[in-house]
Design a protein around this motif. Structure first.
Motif, PDB file in Angstrom:
ATOM      1  N   SER A 253       0.820  -1.213   0.000  1.00 44.52           N
ATOM      2  CA  SER A 253       0.000   0.000   0.000  1.00 44.52           C
ATOM      3  C   SER A 253       0.852   1.261   0.000  1.00 44.52           C
ATOM      4  O   SER A 253       1.821   1.368   0.749  1.00 44.52           O
ATOM      5  N   ALA A 254       0.465   2.200  -0.839  1.00 45.37           N
ATOM      6  CA  ALA A 254       1.117   3.512  -0.874  1.00 45.37           C
ATOM      7  C   ALA A 254       0.315   4.481  -0.016  1.00 45.37           C
ATOM      8  O   ALA A 254      -0.910   4.555  -0.126  1.00 45.37           O
ATOM      9  N   SER A 255       1.000   5.228   0.844  1.00 45.41           N
ATOM     10  CA  SER A 255       0.336   6.154   1.763  1.00 45.41           C
ATOM     11  C   SER A 255       1.068   7.483   1.805  1.00 45.41           C
ATOM     12  O   SER A 255       2.249   7.575   1.452  1.00 45.41           O
ATOM     13  N   VAL A 256       0.343   8.514   2.233  1.00 51.07           N
ATOM     14  CA  VAL A 256       0.970   9.800   2.527  1.00 51.07           C
ATOM     15  C   VAL A 256       0.928   9.979   4.034  1.00 51.07           C
ATOM     16  O   VAL A 256      -0.082   9.709   4.681  1.00 51.07           O
ATOM     17  N   VAL A 257       2.036  10.419   4.593  1.00 51.44           N
ATOM     18  CA  VAL A 257       2.169  10.592   6.040  1.00 51.44           C
ATOM     19  C   VAL A 257       2.429  12.058   6.337  1.00 51.44           C
ATOM     20  O   VAL A 257       3.238  12.710   5.658  1.00 51.44           O
ATOM     21  N   TYR A 258       1.751  12.587   7.355  1.00 52.78           N
ATOM     22  CA  TYR A 258       1.947  13.975   7.761  1.00 52.78           C
ATOM     23  C   TYR A 258       1.633  14.106   9.245  1.00 52.78           C
ATOM     24  O   TYR A 258       0.981  13.224   9.842  1.00 52.78           O
ATOM     25  N   ALA A 259       2.093  15.191   9.862  1.00 54.06           N
ATOM     26  CA  ALA A 259       1.862  15.413  11.285  1.00 54.06           C
ATOM     27  C   ALA A 259       0.390  15.704  11.549  1.00 54.06           C
ATOM     28  O   ALA A 259      -0.258  16.419  10.782  1.00 54.06           O
ATOM     29  N   ALA A 260      -0.132  15.173  12.643  1.00 51.89           N
ATOM     30  CA  ALA A 260      -1.552  15.317  12.955  1.00 51.89           C
ATOM     31  C   ALA A 260      -1.962  16.777  13.079  1.00 51.89           C
ATOM     32  O   ALA A 260      -3.077  17.160  12.710  1.00 51.89           O
ATOM     33  N   GLN A 261      -1.060  17.619  13.604  1.00 50.74           N
ATOM     34  CA  GLN A 261      -1.417  19.027  13.808  1.00 50.74           C
ATOM     35  C   GLN A 261      -1.243  19.878  12.558  1.00 50.74           C
ATOM     36  O   GLN A 261      -1.574  21.062  12.555  1.00 50.74           O
ATOM     37  N   ASN A 262      -0.723  19.273  11.492  1.00 49.83           N
ATOM     38  CA  ASN A 262      -0.511  20.014  10.248  1.00 49.83           C
ATOM     39  C   ASN A 262      -1.749  19.864   9.364  1.00 49.83           C
ATOM     40  O   ASN A 262      -1.851  18.953   8.546  1.00 49.83           O
ATOM     41  N   GLN A 263      -2.709  20.764   9.515  1.00 51.46           N
ATOM     42  CA  GLN A 263      -3.979  20.648   8.814  1.00 51.46           C
ATOM     43  C   GLN A 263      -4.260  21.885   7.952  1.00 51.46           C
ATOM     44  O   GLN A 263      -5.406  22.262   7.755  1.00 51.46           O
ATOM     45  N   GLY A 264      -3.226  22.540   7.445  1.00 51.30           N
ATOM     46  CA  GLY A 264      -3.392  23.759   6.669  1.00 51.30           C
ATOM     47  C   GLY A 264      -3.989  23.524   5.295  1.00 51.30           C
ATOM     48  O   GLY A 264      -4.059  22.392   4.792  1.00 51.30           O
ATOM     49  N   ALA A 265      -4.415  24.622   4.669  1.00 55.78           N
ATOM     50  CA  ALA A 265      -5.058  24.548   3.354  1.00 55.78           C
ATOM     51  C   ALA A 265      -4.101  24.050   2.278  1.00 55.78           C
ATOM     52  O   ALA A 265      -4.505  23.326   1.358  1.00 55.78           O
ATOM     53  N   VAL A 266      -2.822  24.434   2.370  1.00 50.81           N
ATOM     54  CA  VAL A 266      -1.857  24.012   1.348  1.00 50.81           C
ATOM     55  C   VAL A 266      -1.639  22.504   1.402  1.00 50.81           C
ATOM     56  O   VAL A 266      -1.597  21.830   0.369  1.00 50.81           O
ATOM     57  N   LEU A 267      -1.512  21.964   2.613  1.00 52.21           N
ATOM     58  CA  LEU A 267      -1.342  20.516   2.745  1.00 52.21           C
ATOM     59  C   LEU A 267      -2.575  19.785   2.220  1.00 52.21           C
ATOM     60  O   LEU A 267      -2.457  18.761   1.534  1.00 52.21           O
ATOM     61  N   ALA A 268      -3.761  20.309   2.524  1.00 46.35           N
ATOM     62  CA  ALA A 268      -4.989  19.685   2.033  1.00 46.35           C
ATOM     63  C   ALA A 268      -5.011  19.661   0.507  1.00 46.35           C
ATOM     64  O   ALA A 268      -5.412  18.679  -0.115  1.00 46.35           O
ATOM     65  N   ARG A 269      -4.586  20.753  -0.111  1.00 45.25           N
ATOM     66  CA  ARG A 269      -4.545  20.836  -1.571  1.00 45.25           C
ATOM     67  C   ARG A 269      -3.507  19.853  -2.138  1.00 45.25           C
ATOM     68  O   ARG A 269      -3.744  19.200  -3.155  1.00 45.25           O
ATOM     69  N   ALA A 270      -2.364  19.763  -1.471  1.00 35.94           N
ATOM     70  CA  ALA A 270      -1.316  18.846  -1.915  1.00 35.94           C
ATOM     71  C   ALA A 270      -1.780  17.400  -1.821  1.00 35.94           C
ATOM     72  O   ALA A 270      -1.519  16.583  -2.721  1.00 35.94           O
ATOM     73  N   ARG A 271      -2.493  17.056  -0.753  1.00 35.98           N
ATOM     74  CA  ARG A 271      -3.032  15.707  -0.605  1.00 35.98           C
ATOM     75  C   ARG A 271      -4.089  15.422  -1.670  1.00 35.98           C
ATOM     76  O   ARG A 271      -4.200  14.304  -2.168  1.00 35.98           O
ATOM     77  N   GLU A 272      -4.856  16.432  -2.021  1.00 38.07           N
ATOM     78  CA  GLU A 272      -5.829  16.274  -3.103  1.00 38.07           C
ATOM     79  C   GLU A 272      -5.117  15.876  -4.392  1.00 38.07           C
ATOM     80  O   GLU A 272      -5.588  15.015  -5.154  1.00 38.07           O
ATOM     81  N   GLY A 273      -3.975  16.506  -4.643  1.00 34.05           N
ATOM     82  CA  GLY A 273      -3.207  16.165  -5.829  1.00 34.05           C
ATOM     83  C   GLY A 273      -2.696  14.734  -5.795  1.00 34.05           C
ATOM     84  O   GLY A 273      -2.704  14.034  -6.820  1.00 34.05           O
ATOM     85  N   LEU A 274      -2.269  14.273  -4.621  1.00 42.09           N
ATOM     86  CA  LEU A 274      -1.794  12.899  -4.497  1.00 42.09           C
ATOM     87  C   LEU A 274      -2.908  11.901  -4.777  1.00 42.09           C
ATOM     88  O   LEU A 274      -2.703  10.881  -5.429  1.00 42.09           O
ATOM     89  N   HIS A 275      -4.100  12.204  -4.274  1.00 38.78           N
ATOM     90  CA  HIS A 275      -5.228  11.299  -4.522  1.00 38.78           C
ATOM     91  C   HIS A 275      -5.608  11.309  -6.004  1.00 38.78           C
ATOM     92  O   HIS A 275      -6.041  10.285  -6.544  1.00 38.78           O
TER      93      HIS A 275
END
Length: 305
Positions: A253-275
Motif C-alpha cells: 500500500s502507498a500512503s501519505v504521512v503527515y503530522a496530525a497538527q498540520n492541517q493547513g489549506a496548502v497541505l490539504a490541496r497537496a493531498r488532493e493532488g496525491l489522490h
C-alpha cells in the motif's frame, strides 16, 4: 530555549544515543551533552537516564516533552520556509518520497501542483523511509509518500493506493525456478510474508534494493521476482513475462504521512493532488514508465491538468 536545543533532544530520542545524535548533527558529543544539560536546567527535570549498557532512555518528564519539542521544531521550520518564499509564491510545501515510490507518484504530483497550484513553492526530496518519518517528526518535511509506513505517534497515515506485489517469471510455461529468483527489498513487512510463504527457498543469487533495476535485470537475463502488479502488467500482456500460477500475492500500500497538527489549506490541496495521481494510477495498470518511454505524453493530458 533555542530551536537547536529542541532539535538535539529529538535527535537523541530518534538515534538512542548522544554519540549518534552528535554524528547526525555534525557537532561534538560534548556539545550535545551541554545542550541537554541546559535544557534540563531550563525545565527543572532530568530528561534522560544514562546507562553504559542500555544507552540513554527517556525519563517520564522526557516522554512528556517529546511532543512539545516536535511542535517547536515543526513550527520553526514552517515559519522559516514561509518567510523564505521566492518572489511570486504565496505559500510553500516540502515533500519527501522513498526511492521506490518517486516514480510515478512524486513525478506526476509535481506536474499536478504546477498546473493547479502555481502560487505554491515546492521542495521535494527522496530519502529512505525511516529518515522521512523522522523529518516529518521534526517538521523539516510537511508530508512524505511511503509504502507500508510503520505507525508512529502523532503522525497520520492516509492510504493513497492499494497495490499488490506479484511473482512473475521469464519462463514461458510460468514455472518458478528458485535458483533464478531475484529478490527485491520491498520492506520488512514483505520480507516476513515472503519467508512464511517460501520457508525453504535458498538464498537468492541476486538481491537488489530497487524494483526498476531488478525488473530490468529479469527482462535482460531472465529469472523471476516479485514486482508491483501495475508495473509488470504491460510486460505480461506482450509476453515478455509470465505470472507464476498459484504464487501468493502480497499487499503493498502507498500512503501519505503527515503530522496530525498540520492541517493547513496548502497541505490539504497537496493531498488532493496525491489522490488525483493515485486515482489515475489505479485506473491504468500500465501507468508505470516502460523502458524508453518519457513522461511528457502522459502528463500533458488536459484531463490530468
Amino acid at each position: 530555549m533555542d530551536i537547536e536545543t529542541a532539535r538535539t533532544f529529538l535527535e537523541i530520542v530518534s538515534s538512542g544515543s548522544f554519540m549518534a545524535a552528535a554524528e547526525r548533527l555534525h557537532v561534538t558529543q560534548t556539545a550535545v551533552s551541554a545542550r541537554v544539560r541546559t535544557l534540563e536546567q531550563q525545565l527543572g527535570r532530568p530528561l534522560f537516564t544514562r546507562n553504559k549498557r542500555a544507552g540513554v532512555r527517556l525519563t517520564p518528564a522526557g516522554l512528556r516533552f517529546v511532543r512539545h519539542a516536535a511542535s517547536l521544531v515543526q513550527g520553526w521550520e514552517r515559519a522559516r520556509q514561509h518567510v523564505a518564499l521566492p518572489p511570486g509564491r504565496e505559500d510553500g510545501i516540502s515533500v519527501g518520497a522513498e526511492p521506490a515510490i518517486w516514480r510515478p507518484f512524486l513525478s506526476e504530483w509535481l506536474v499536478w501542483m504546477h498546473h493547479r497550484c502555481p502560487e505554491v513553492a515546492l521542495r521535494a526530496e527522496v530519502e529512505p523511509p525511516q529518515r522521512l518519518l523522522e523529518r516529518i517528526d521534526d517538521g523539516s518535511l510537511d508530508m512524505a509518500m511511503l509504502y507500508n509506513p510503520a505507525p508512529r505517534p502523532g503522525l497520520v497515515c492516509e492510504l493513497l493506493l492499494e497495490e499488490k506485489l506479484v511473482l512473475v517469471t521469464s519462463n514461458a510455461d510460468g514455472s518458478f525456478d528458485p535458483h533464478r529468483y531475484v529478490h527485491v527489498d520491498w520492506g520488512a513487512g514483505f520480507w516476513v510474508n515472503f519467508q512464511s510463504a517460501f520457508p525453504d527457498l535458498p538464498n537468492p543469487p541476486v538481491a537488489l534494493s530497487l524494483g526498476p533495476l531488478a525488473l530490468t535485470y529479469v527482462l535482460e537475463v531472465g529469472g523471476a521476482g516479485y514486482f508491483r502488479a501495475g508495473t509488470v502488467a504491460p510486460f505480461v500482456k506482450r509476453g515478455a513475462l509470465f505470472p507464476v500460477q498459484g504464487a501468493p500475492e502480497f499487499s503493498h500500500s502507498a500512503s501519505v504521512v503527515y503530522a496530525a497538527q498540520n492541517q493547513g489549506a496548502v497541505l490539504a490541496r497537496a493531498r488532493e493532488g496525491l489522490h488525483a495521481v493515485a486515482a489515475r494510477i489505479g485506473g491504468n495498470a500500465s501507468i508505470e514508465v516502460e523502458p524508453g518511454e518519457e513522461y511528457g505524453a502522459r502528463i500533458a493530458d488536459p484531463e490530468f491538468q
